[in-house]
Scaffold this active site. Structure first.
Site, mmCIF file in Angstrom:
data_model
loop_
_atom_site.group_PDB
_atom_site.id
_atom_site.type_symbol
_atom_site.label_atom_id
_atom_site.label_comp_id
_atom_site.label_asym_id
_atom_site.label_seq_id
_atom_site.Cartn_x
_atom_site.Cartn_y
_atom_site.Cartn_z
ATOM 1 N N GLU A 132 -3.601 0.188 9.289
ATOM 2 C CA GLU A 132 -3.574 -0.978 9.688
ATOM 3 C C GLU A 132 -4.626 -2.189 10.033
ATOM 4 O O GLU A 132 -4.503 -3.192 9.956
ATOM 5 C CB GLU A 132 -1.765 -0.440 10.971
ATOM 6 C CG GLU A 132 -1.540 0.165 10.895
ATOM 7 C CD GLU A 132 -0.628 0.325 12.359
ATOM 8 O OE1 GLU A 132 -0.765 0.265 13.183
ATOM 9 O OE2 GLU A 132 0.562 0.639 12.135
ATOM 10 N N TYR A 177 12.116 3.727 4.907
ATOM 11 C CA TYR A 177 12.487 4.094 5.918
ATOM 12 C C TYR A 177 14.144 3.459 5.444
ATOM 13 O O TYR A 177 14.889 4.546 5.500
ATOM 14 C CB TYR A 177 12.196 3.677 6.984
ATOM 15 C CG TYR A 177 10.895 4.129 7.904
ATOM 16 C CD1 TYR A 177 10.749 4.703 8.192
ATOM 17 C CD2 TYR A 177 9.969 3.026 8.257
ATOM 18 C CE1 TYR A 177 9.382 5.665 8.796
ATOM 19 C CE2 TYR A 177 9.096 3.477 8.883
ATOM 20 C CZ TYR A 177 8.635 4.584 9.055
ATOM 21 O OH TYR A 177 7.648 5.085 9.709
ATOM 22 N N VAL A 189 0.961 10.736 8.653
ATOM 23 C CA VAL A 189 0.434 11.101 7.569
ATOM 24 C C VAL A 189 -0.774 11.145 7.279
ATOM 25 O O VAL A 189 -0.950 10.680 5.650
ATOM 26 C CB VAL A 189 2.004 12.362 6.472
ATOM 27 C CG1 VAL A 189 1.413 12.626 5.692
ATOM 28 C CG2 VAL A 189 2.652 12.248 7.829
ATOM 29 N N ASN A 195 4.218 -3.565 5.479
ATOM 30 C CA ASN A 195 4.116 -2.204 4.675
ATOM 31 C C ASN A 195 5.563 -2.286 4.010
ATOM 32 O O ASN A 195 6.301 -1.261 4.720
ATOM 33 C CB ASN A 195 4.054 -1.296 6.030
ATOM 34 C CG ASN A 195 3.864 0.180 5.273
ATOM 35 O OD1 ASN A 195 3.857 0.612 4.889
ATOM 36 N ND2 ASN A 195 3.003 0.741 6.987
ATOM 37 N N GLU A 196 5.374 -2.483 2.809
ATOM 38 C CA GLU A 196 6.211 -2.534 2.329
ATOM 39 C C GLU A 196 6.752 -0.796 1.986
ATOM 40 O O GLU A 196 7.584 -0.275 2.085
ATOM 41 C CB GLU A 196 6.019 -3.055 0.832
ATOM 42 C CG GLU A 196 6.232 -4.363 1.402
ATOM 43 C CD GLU A 196 7.597 -5.131 1.236
ATOM 44 O OE1 GLU A 196 8.533 -4.460 1.121
ATOM 45 O OE2 GLU A 196 7.621 -5.536 2.147
ATOM 46 N N GLY A 239 6.559 15.949 1.747
ATOM 47 C CA GLY A 239 7.822 15.736 2.604
ATOM 48 C C GLY A 239 7.487 15.947 3.727
ATOM 49 O O GLY A 239 8.757 16.006 4.830
ATOM 50 N N ILE A 240 6.779 15.744 4.231
ATOM 51 C CA ILE A 240 6.561 15.621 5.725
ATOM 52 C C ILE A 240 6.599 14.854 6.766
ATOM 53 O O ILE A 240 7.193 14.940 7.725
ATOM 54 C CB ILE A 240 4.880 15.921 5.731
ATOM 55 C CG1 ILE A 240 4.575 17.166 5.328
ATOM 56 C CG2 ILE A 240 4.463 15.951 7.191
ATOM 57 C CD1 ILE A 240 2.684 16.763 5.113
ATOM 58 N N GLY A 241 6.491 13.799 6.593
ATOM 59 C CA GLY A 241 6.869 12.341 7.721
ATOM 60 C C GLY A 241 8.516 12.790 7.052
ATOM 61 O O GLY A 241 8.679 12.103 8.360
ATOM 62 N N GLU A 245 7.450 6.319 18.797
ATOM 63 C CA GLU A 245 6.258 4.562 18.578
ATOM 64 C C GLU A 245 5.355 4.418 17.697
ATOM 65 O O GLU A 245 4.817 4.002 16.970
ATOM 66 C CB GLU A 245 4.995 5.169 19.383
ATOM 67 C CG GLU A 245 3.972 4.662 20.030
ATOM 68 C CD GLU A 245 4.165 2.919 20.442
ATOM 69 O OE1 GLU A 245 3.564 1.902 20.134
ATOM 70 O OE2 GLU A 245 4.859 2.816 20.736
#
Length: 159
Positions: free
Chosen positions: A27, A132, A88, A125-126, A96-98, A84
């Site tokens: 980030e 999401y 990963v 953060n495209e 598939g962890i996220g 928060e």
């Protein structure tokens, strides 16, 4: 391949700090990370934790985490879950962890009858936004995140 999601334990505090640094590096805010393993142990594993951590392990190796806490909606009259951070590690992405971490938290919300689950995502953060949205998240463009630092709190508190 084996994925396990478990509640983090005090011995995981160092791993949590390292993942936090990796997230902050991505980030562009590594300079903001001051948390130590002792800070994490104190805030996440005390008798009255400030937040909670779900740790994902891939074949027994730490792969990612979800840091979350409870908040409250007066509109709903219910407790809610605030995510928060979701992270990963790069070498474990696209496994598939996220998705599994979010599903785990969604089940927690369902089982505890929480009113909703919310989180923020950086506007640039495209990849995360697409991820999401692919899971049905609604991006609230009508709100801005507000923040006071410790110095701001001290200044406002003295008014």
């Amino acid at each position: 391949m084996s994925l396990e999601i478990r509640q983090a334990e005090v011995d995981d505090a160092g791993t949590i700090v390292e993942f936090t640094k990796e997230l902050a590096r991505y980030e562009g805010s590594l300079q903001d990370v001051v948390a130590t393993p002792a800070d994490i142990a104190s805030s996440l594993f005390s008798q009255r934790p400030s937040a909670y951590c779900e740790l994902a392990e891939w074949n027994g190796e730490p792969a990612g985490f979800a840091i979350w806490s409870y908040n409250y909606s007066i509109f709903l009259g219910k407790s809610c879950l605030w995510l928060e951070d979701l992270f990963v590690a790069e070498k474990f992405r696209r496994k598939g962890i996220g998705h599994a971490l979010l599903s785990h938290l969604a089940r927690k919300c369902r089982d505890e009858r929480l009113g909703r689950m919310e989180w923020s995502v950086l506007h640039w953060n495209e990849a995360a936004i697409g991820f999401y949205r692919g899971l049905g998240a609604k991006i609230d463009e009508g709100r801005h995140k507000c923040r006071w630092t410790a110095a701001d709190i001290a200044a406002v508190a003295s008014l």
